[in-house]
Design a protein around this motif. Structure first.
Motif, PDB file in Angstrom:
ATOM      1  N   LYS A 188      -5.872   3.673 -12.047  1.00 44.59           N
ATOM      2  CA  LYS A 188      -5.095   3.653 -13.298  1.00 44.59           C
ATOM      3  C   LYS A 188      -3.941   2.653 -13.219  1.00 44.59           C
ATOM      4  CE  LYS A 188      -4.121   5.477 -17.396  1.00 44.59           C
ATOM      5  NZ  LYS A 188      -2.867   4.796 -17.753  1.00 44.59           N
ATOM      6  N   SER A 189      -3.281   2.567 -12.085  1.00 47.41           N
ATOM      7  CA  SER A 189      -2.158   1.636 -11.961  1.00 47.41           C
ATOM      8  C   SER A 189      -2.633   0.183 -12.022  1.00 47.41           C
ATOM      9  CB  SER A 189      -1.405   1.893 -10.655  1.00 47.41           C
ATOM     10  OG  SER A 189      -2.233   1.636  -9.536  1.00 47.41           O
ATOM     11  N   ILE A 190      -3.765  -0.123 -11.373  1.00 51.68           N
ATOM     12  CA  ILE A 190      -4.291  -1.493 -11.407  1.00 51.68           C
ATOM     13  C   ILE A 190      -4.751  -1.849 -12.824  1.00 51.68           C
ATOM     14  CG2 ILE A 190      -6.095  -3.019 -10.542  1.00 51.68           C
ATOM     15  CD1 ILE A 190      -3.941  -2.513  -8.526  1.00 51.68           C
ATOM     16  N   VAL A 191      -5.416  -0.913 -13.510  1.00 50.74           N
ATOM     17  CA  VAL A 191      -5.870  -1.176 -14.876  1.00 50.74           C
ATOM     18  C   VAL A 191      -4.683  -1.406 -15.808  1.00 50.74           C
ATOM     19  CG1 VAL A 191      -7.019  -0.122 -16.848  1.00 50.74           C
ATOM     20  CG2 VAL A 191      -8.075   0.014 -14.586  1.00 50.74           C
ATOM     21  N   CYS A 247      -3.263  -4.863 -15.136  1.00 49.31           N
ATOM     22  CA  CYS A 247      -4.097  -5.965 -15.617  1.00 49.31           C
ATOM     23  C   CYS A 247      -4.155  -6.009 -17.150  1.00 49.31           C
ATOM     24  CB  CYS A 247      -5.498  -5.847 -15.037  1.00 49.31           C
ATOM     25  SG  CYS A 247      -5.561  -6.024 -13.239  1.00 49.31           S
ATOM     26  N   MET A 248      -4.005  -4.860 -17.789  1.00 50.07           N
ATOM     27  CA  MET A 248      -4.023  -4.855 -19.244  1.00 50.07           C
ATOM     28  C   MET A 248      -2.808  -5.570 -19.841  1.00 50.07           C
ATOM     29  SD  MET A 248      -6.591  -3.705 -20.848  1.00 50.07           S
ATOM     30  CE  MET A 248      -8.057  -2.703 -20.731  1.00 50.07           C
ATOM     31  N   LYS A 249      -1.751  -5.716 -19.068  1.00 48.20           N
ATOM     32  CA  LYS A 249      -0.574  -6.418 -19.551  1.00 48.20           C
ATOM     33  C   LYS A 249      -0.676  -7.933 -19.372  1.00 48.20           C
ATOM     34  CE  LYS A 249       2.340  -2.451 -18.365  1.00 48.20           C
ATOM     35  NZ  LYS A 249       3.481  -1.972 -17.539  1.00 48.20           N
ATOM     36  N   LEU A 250      -1.729  -8.391 -18.680  1.00 48.21           N
ATOM     37  CA  LEU A 250      -1.894  -9.821 -18.439  1.00 48.21           C
ATOM     38  C   LEU A 250      -2.503 -10.496 -19.664  1.00 48.21           C
ATOM     39  CD1 LEU A 250      -3.359  -9.661 -14.812  1.00 48.21           C
ATOM     40  CD2 LEU A 250      -0.961  -9.978 -15.469  1.00 48.21           C
ATOM     41  N   ASN A 251      -2.312 -11.801 -19.726  1.00 45.15           N
ATOM     42  CA  ASN A 251      -2.920 -12.578 -20.797  1.00 45.15           C
ATOM     43  C   ASN A 251      -4.407 -12.778 -20.525  1.00 45.15           C
ATOM     44  OD1 ASN A 251      -0.367 -12.876 -22.014  1.00 45.15           O
ATOM     45  ND2 ASN A 251       0.086 -14.673 -20.727  1.00 45.15           N
ATOM     46  N   GLU A 252      -5.119 -13.253 -21.524  1.00 44.56           N
ATOM     47  CA  GLU A 252      -6.536 -13.536 -21.323  1.00 44.56           C
ATOM     48  C   GLU A 252      -6.696 -14.630 -20.275  1.00 44.56           C
ATOM     49  OE1 GLU A 252      -9.179 -14.022 -24.568  1.00 44.56           O
ATOM     50  OE2 GLU A 252      -7.973 -12.815 -25.941  1.00 44.56           O
ATOM     51  N   GLY A 253      -7.688 -14.444 -19.429  1.00 44.47           N
ATOM     52  CA  GLY A 253      -7.931 -15.420 -18.370  1.00 44.47           C
ATOM     53  C   GLY A 253      -8.592 -14.768 -17.179  1.00 44.47           C
ATOM     54  N   LYS A 254      -8.583 -15.510 -16.077  1.00 43.25           N
ATOM     55  CA  LYS A 254      -9.231 -15.052 -14.848  1.00 43.25           C
ATOM     56  C   LYS A 254      -8.169 -14.880 -13.773  1.00 43.25           C
ATOM     57  CE  LYS A 254     -13.284 -16.627 -13.692  1.00 43.25           C
ATOM     58  NZ  LYS A 254     -14.392 -17.464 -13.180  1.00 43.25           N
ATOM     59  N   TYR A 255      -8.307 -13.786 -13.017  1.00 44.05           N
ATOM     60  CA  TYR A 255      -7.360 -13.463 -11.967  1.00 44.05           C
ATOM     61  C   TYR A 255      -8.152 -13.003 -10.742  1.00 44.05           C
ATOM     62  CZ  TYR A 255      -4.351 -13.256 -16.084  1.00 44.05           C
ATOM     63  OH  TYR A 255      -3.707 -13.548 -17.261  1.00 44.05           O
ATOM     64  N   VAL A 256      -7.478 -12.999  -9.615  1.00 45.49           N
ATOM     65  CA  VAL A 256      -8.112 -12.516  -8.393  1.00 45.49           C
ATOM     66  C   VAL A 256      -7.118 -11.613  -7.661  1.00 45.49           C
ATOM     67  CG1 VAL A 256      -7.400 -14.559  -7.066  1.00 45.49           C
ATOM     68  CG2 VAL A 256      -9.310 -13.164  -6.256  1.00 45.49           C
ATOM     69  N   LEU A 257      -7.625 -10.472  -7.233  1.00 47.29           N
ATOM     70  CA  LEU A 257      -6.847  -9.496  -6.472  1.00 47.29           C
ATOM     71  C   LEU A 257      -7.261  -9.623  -5.004  1.00 47.29           C
ATOM     72  CD1 LEU A 257      -4.840  -7.034  -6.755  1.00 47.29           C
ATOM     73  CD2 LEU A 257      -6.878  -5.590  -6.780  1.00 47.29           C
ATOM     74  N   THR A 259     -13.714   0.163  -3.541  1.00 46.60           N
ATOM     75  CA  THR A 259     -12.828  -0.693  -2.752  1.00 46.60           C
ATOM     76  C   THR A 259     -11.384  -0.544  -3.204  1.00 46.60           C
ATOM     77  OG1 THR A 259     -14.634  -2.283  -2.444  1.00 46.60           O
ATOM     78  CG2 THR A 259     -12.396  -3.066  -2.020  1.00 46.60           C
ATOM     79  N   LEU A 260     -11.190  -0.461  -4.513  1.00 48.59           N
ATOM     80  CA  LEU A 260      -9.839  -0.224  -5.029  1.00 48.59           C
ATOM     81  C   LEU A 260      -9.337   1.167  -4.650  1.00 48.59           C
ATOM     82  CD1 LEU A 260      -9.891  -1.747  -8.645  1.00 48.59           C
ATOM     83  CD2 LEU A 260      -8.660  -2.604  -6.659  1.00 48.59           C
ATOM     84  N   MET A 261     -10.192   2.153  -4.794  1.00 54.51           N
ATOM     85  CA  MET A 261      -9.767   3.533  -4.532  1.00 54.51           C
ATOM     86  C   MET A 261      -9.355   3.740  -3.083  1.00 54.51           C
ATOM     87  SD  MET A 261     -12.566   5.736  -6.681  1.00 54.51           S
ATOM     88  CE  MET A 261     -12.369   6.060  -8.438  1.00 54.51           C
ATOM     89  N   CYS A 262     -10.031   3.075  -2.157  1.00 55.75           N
ATOM     90  CA  CYS A 262      -9.765   3.257  -0.725  1.00 55.75           C
ATOM     91  C   CYS A 262      -8.989   2.086  -0.139  1.00 55.75           C
ATOM     92  CB  CYS A 262     -11.075   3.458   0.030  1.00 55.75           C
ATOM     93  SG  CYS A 262     -12.092   4.802  -0.601  1.00 55.75           S
ATOM     94  N   ALA A 263      -8.299   1.333  -0.974  1.00 52.74           N
ATOM     95  CA  ALA A 263      -7.577   0.150  -0.503  1.00 52.74           C
ATOM     96  C   ALA A 263      -6.570   0.468   0.601  1.00 52.74           C
ATOM     97  CB  ALA A 263      -6.887  -0.537  -1.686  1.00 52.74           C
ATOM     98  N   PHE A 316       0.820  -1.214   0.000  1.00 51.35           N
ATOM     99  CA  PHE A 316       0.000   0.000   0.000  1.00 51.35           C
ATOM    100  C   PHE A 316       0.855   1.266   0.000  1.00 51.35           C
ATOM    101  CE2 PHE A 316      -3.892  -2.174   2.077  1.00 51.35           C
ATOM    102  CZ  PHE A 316      -4.236  -2.695   0.849  1.00 51.35           C
ATOM    103  N   SER A 317       2.089   1.150   0.410  1.00 49.53           N
ATOM    104  CA  SER A 317       2.943   2.343   0.427  1.00 49.53           C
ATOM    105  C   SER A 317       3.147   2.907  -0.978  1.00 49.53           C
ATOM    106  CB  SER A 317       4.296   2.001   1.063  1.00 49.53           C
ATOM    107  OG  SER A 317       4.934   0.953   0.348  1.00 49.53           O
ATOM    108  N   THR A 318       3.079   2.042  -1.990  1.00 41.92           N
ATOM    109  CA  THR A 318       3.198   2.551  -3.367  1.00 41.92           C
ATOM    110  C   THR A 318       1.899   3.210  -3.825  1.00 41.92           C
ATOM    111  OG1 THR A 318       2.534   0.406  -4.267  1.00 41.92           O
ATOM    112  CG2 THR A 318       4.880   0.768  -3.913  1.00 41.92           C
ATOM    113  N   PHE A 319       0.768   2.788  -3.274  1.00 42.40           N
ATOM    114  CA  PHE A 319      -0.508   3.393  -3.656  1.00 42.40           C
ATOM    115  C   PHE A 319      -0.609   4.839  -3.197  1.00 42.40           C
ATOM    116  CE2 PHE A 319      -3.029  -0.850  -3.920  1.00 42.40           C
ATOM    117  CZ  PHE A 319      -2.509  -1.051  -5.187  1.00 42.40           C
TER     118      PHE A 319
END
Length: 568
Positions: free
Chosen positions: A492-495, A498-508, A259-263, A180-183
């Protein structure tokens, strides 16, 4: 008869007192002492030994027990006083009272000493809050002290060990972990959004609830016939339609995005499912996810009971808070049948079904030249202001036991509402920040916060409304130190990641113990059967891959080989 003879008084023609020089014209009495200075005095002065302050004798020793060092009172060397006789008398003289003179009784301390009980004792809210915090800390120390003294009968309750919101399965591959320190260092600005579609219907807000006080509280009603929908992103038919029309590349709901914004403010574990389909990105939540509930005392220093069946446990309070918010959002409306309808009806309601008052605003933000974000935002009511309709969001803070917060709402809401809000901001920083972020995303003109408490601290079914306060979302965000640029920087950082990931399902997943999030790659059917709805105990959970994963895989192969031999 014996007469009294008065000696001759010499006349001084040059002034007052005896003459300075004696001559034949001025007779002097035979017993008149010589070399005695004249010292004028007032009638109020007490007569005593004559003092000559001009005399000094540095050769005399300094002795604190007699007055020999006071040459002004020493006339032993003067022959006119009888010499040795006067010396004997002076040797018996002692200074009795050596105390300093009393200080004058004036000044503010003396002036208000007698009327101290009659003065108004004014203390501002900050002083009161500091005193309450000190009392709370002292009570906690006393509680821990007695717990340690009692031995094994009442062992000291350690800090709560939070559990992960989802099981980490062995076949999951951890791709990255972000502290979270980077956020907190991120910042990004986005232009104003545009409304693509508005669905649902809204009822007007009842302004009489703004005048509620603890003295004329209102009972919280139950709305069992109205349906509330918590539909995830990919199950929303409107979002599916917008995705087919290529209206955007990233899709989410306001609860997921907030939830992402206030992580960085979160303490409890949470998880968000991310699906990459083609060039599109969908942020989802699991069925029965923690995102559907509301945390209570998440950021408080006072631990909650760990037993799940306790009415004051974290899970029980989350269910109670969600129940209170749903009923509160419908009770403060003017339920006269008049509703404001929008472009389309509620996309999740069946025909003839009674639904809650809610409006869905599908809004689009431009993150960059290649990325557009569509978010489904919610508003619960409206008000007519200057012949224009202003959208409102309705949320409720709930008090379950004043002993945990240290502030009794029934006593403090009227006189110290700021102190009550400050305590809630300390104990529920994440929840209030998420509500504010959702109101900003929906461009609500006002966010209403209700103060709801239990009828009795041990009764978690019946509640009363003590007050309702309105805030402008952006001004309130400044008060709670919620930076909108930082919120969009996190998104923006999370998007981008995730845009650099391959097609599939992920969980954060938010780590239950550390301020960080992890990204796992999961199978495509990972949550189809919802086998992770109830988290396992911490000691039974499969931990993320470690550095010596090769050794563990070798041991696993040996176990599988033994099982094959046993079956053979």
């Amino acid at each position: 008869m014996v007469g009294f003879e008065i000696g001759d008084v010499p006349f001084n023609p040059d002034g007052w007192g005896p003459p300075e020089s004696t001559d034949s014209s001025v007779p002097i009495l035979p017993n008149h002492p010589l070399n005695v200075p004249f010292a004028p005095f007032s009638r109020s002065d007490k007569l005593g030994r004559i003092a000559d302050w001009t005399r000094s004798n540095p050769n005399r020793p300094n002795n604190n027990n007699n007055r020999s060092n006071d040459s002004a009172f020493d006339f032993t060397t003067d022959d006119s006083f009888g010499g040795a006789l006067n010396a004997d008398e002076d040797s018996t003289f002692r200074l009795v009272d050596g105390k300093p003179p009393p200080r004058p009784k004036f000044g503010p301390k003396w002036r208000f000493q007698n009327n101290r009980n009659q003065l108004p004792q004014r203390r501002d809210e900050e002083v009161e809050a500091k005193k309450r915090e000190a009392e709370k800390q002292r009570a906690r120390r006393d509680r821990l002290y007695h717990a340690n003294r009692s031995g094994g009968n009442n062992p000291r309750r350690e800090a709560a060990v939070f559990k992960s919101s989802v099981d980490i399965q062995p076949e999951w591959n951890m791709l990255d972990q972000i502290p979270f320190s980077t956020f907190t260092k991120l910042s990004y600005s986005v232009p104003d959004p545009e409304d693509l579609l508005i669905c649902g219907s809204l009822e007007a807000y009842d302004k009489t609830y703004d005048r509620i006080t603890p003295k004329n509280e209102r009972r919280l009603e139950r709305f069992k016939n109205r349906n509330f929908f918590k539909v995830t992103t990919t199950d929303d038919p409107i979002i599916r339609r917008l995705a087919n029309e290529d209206q955007a590349t990233v899709f989410a709901t306001d609860s997921i995005l907030s939830t992402l914004m206030c992580a960085p403010r979160s303490v409890y574990s949470w998880d968000i499912v991310i699906q990459r389909v083609g060039n599109k990105l969908f942020f989802d939540k699991r069925d029965g996810s923690q995102l559907d509930l509301l945390s209570v005392n998440e950021t408080s220093q006072e631990p909650l009971p760990e037993a799940k069946d306790d009415i004051n446990s974290a899970h029980s309070l989350s269910v109670e808070a969600a129940y209170i918010n749903q009923n509160f959002s419908q009770q403060v409306l003017v339920r006269d049948g008049n509703k404001v309808t929008f472009d389309e009806p509620n996309p999740f309601a069946s025909e003839g079904e009674e639904v809650a008052s809610v409006g869905y605003r599908y809004r689009r933000w431009k993150l960059d030249n290649d990325t557009n974000l569509v978010v489904r935002c919610e508003v619960q009511s409206y008000m007519d202001v200057n012949n224009q309709k202003s959208f409102l969001t309705l949320n409720a803070l709930n008090e379950f036991d004043p002993k945990y917060s240290g502030v009794d709402w029934r006593r403090k809401l009227d006189t110290q509402r700021g102190a009550v809000l400050a305590t809630e901001l300390k104990n529920n920083a994440n929840k209030i920040a998420k509500w504010t972020a959702q109101a900003i995303l929906a461009s609500a003109d006002m966010m209403k916060l209700g103060y709801v408490t239990r009828v009795h601290p041990r009764d978690h079914f019946n509640h009363v409304i003590l007050a309702v306060v309105g805030y402008k979302p952006r001004e309130f965000a400044g008060q709670i130190n919620l930076n909108t640029s930082n919120m969009w920087g996190i998104v923006k950082s999370i998007v981008d990641l995730c845009m650099k990931l391959n097609e599939g399902k992920y969980v954060l997943v938010k780590d239950p113990q550390k301020p960080q999030v992890r990204i796992y790659e999961v199978p495509a059917d990972a949550f189809e059967n919802d086998y992770v709805e109830e988290p396992l105990p911490e000691d039974e959970q499969v931990q993320p891959p470690v550095e010596n994963a090769a050794d563990e895989n070798g041991a696993k192969d040996e176990v599988e080989a033994k099982e094959v031999k046993a079956e053979a």
